[in-house]
Scaffold this motif. Structure first.
Motif, mmCIF file in Angstrom:
data_model
loop_
_atom_site.group_PDB
_atom_site.id
_atom_site.type_symbol
_atom_site.label_atom_id
_atom_site.label_comp_id
_atom_site.label_asym_id
_atom_site.label_seq_id
_atom_site.Cartn_x
_atom_site.Cartn_y
_atom_site.Cartn_z
ATOM 1 N N TRP A 32 -35.318 -32.310 -3.765
ATOM 2 C CA TRP A 32 -35.621 -33.710 -3.467
ATOM 3 C C TRP A 32 -35.783 -34.475 -4.778
ATOM 4 O O TRP A 32 -36.587 -34.094 -5.622
ATOM 5 N N GLN A 34 -37.037 -37.760 -6.231
ATOM 6 C CA GLN A 34 -37.875 -38.944 -5.983
ATOM 7 C C GLN A 34 -37.768 -39.877 -7.193
ATOM 8 O O GLN A 34 -38.047 -39.466 -8.315
ATOM 9 N N PHE A 40 -45.464 -39.734 -7.873
ATOM 10 C CA PHE A 40 -44.647 -38.924 -6.964
ATOM 11 C C PHE A 40 -43.227 -38.699 -7.467
ATOM 12 O O PHE A 40 -42.456 -37.974 -6.846
ATOM 13 N N LYS A 44 -38.495 -32.358 -6.615
ATOM 14 C CA LYS A 44 -39.334 -31.446 -5.830
ATOM 15 C C LYS A 44 -38.420 -30.328 -5.336
ATOM 16 O O LYS A 44 -37.364 -30.581 -4.762
ATOM 17 N N ASN A 45 -38.826 -29.099 -5.570
ATOM 18 C CA ASN A 45 -38.026 -27.939 -5.192
ATOM 19 C C ASN A 45 -38.676 -27.199 -4.039
ATOM 20 O O ASN A 45 -39.796 -26.701 -4.169
ATOM 21 N N GLU A 49 -43.034 -28.145 -1.826
ATOM 22 C CA GLU A 49 -43.273 -29.251 -2.765
ATOM 23 C C GLU A 49 -42.976 -30.591 -2.111
ATOM 24 O O GLU A 49 -43.702 -31.567 -2.324
ATOM 25 N N PHE A 50 -41.894 -30.647 -1.314
ATOM 26 C CA PHE A 50 -41.581 -31.886 -0.601
ATOM 27 C C PHE A 50 -42.720 -32.250 0.352
ATOM 28 O O PHE A 50 -43.177 -33.393 0.385
ATOM 29 N N MET A 53 -45.764 -33.598 -1.466
ATOM 30 C CA MET A 53 -45.539 -34.960 -1.940
ATOM 31 C C MET A 53 -45.617 -35.954 -0.790
ATOM 32 O O MET A 53 -46.294 -36.973 -0.879
#
Length: 129
Positions: A32, A34, A40, A44-45, A49-50, A53
């Protein structure tokens, strides 16, 4: 199911808070992206993590963060671009702007997402460092 159908299901799940539906279409190895320079921002892995967040964004906005409209879904191979509008409110501050969500879909799962903001400075100011 077409990639556009999967993208529509993703938007609906985000809009309704349907975690089960999200879990069924997002790859556990999601990457992801962002945008911006706020607390934020960054890559994001993985679904963990997603999820952390997204939960923190909902907490920071008092649960008001939302995709308010999805206007068009445009497909090119394994990519689907979605023209959206999103908003949030907190402590007198408002975030309201158009953006693009770009999804990469492989074998029926969303494996990578890039978000694009039309006013990154507004978004950074809203979310803070």
């Amino acid at each position: 199911m077409s990639n556009i159908d999967i993208a529509k299901n993703y938007i609906k799940a985000v809009q309704t808070g349907d975690q089960a539906a999200l879990g069924s279409i997002i790859s556990p190895q999601l990457v992801w992206h962002q945008p911006g320079a706020n607390q934020f921002s960054g890559v994001k892995n993985g679904i963990g993590e997603f999820g952390a967040m997204f939960g923190a964004m909902m907490a920071a906005s008092g649960g008001t963060f939302a995709i308010t409209h999805a206007h068009r879904y445009l497909s090119n191979g394994d990519l689907v671009a979605i023209e959206i509008e999103f908003s949030a409110r907190r402590e007198g501050a408002t975030l309201n702007q158009p953006g693009i969500d770009l999804l990469r879909i492989v074998d029926g799962k969303i494996v990578e997402v890039w978000l694009f903001s039309s006013d990154p400075e507004q978004e950074d100011k809203f979310w803070g460092k």
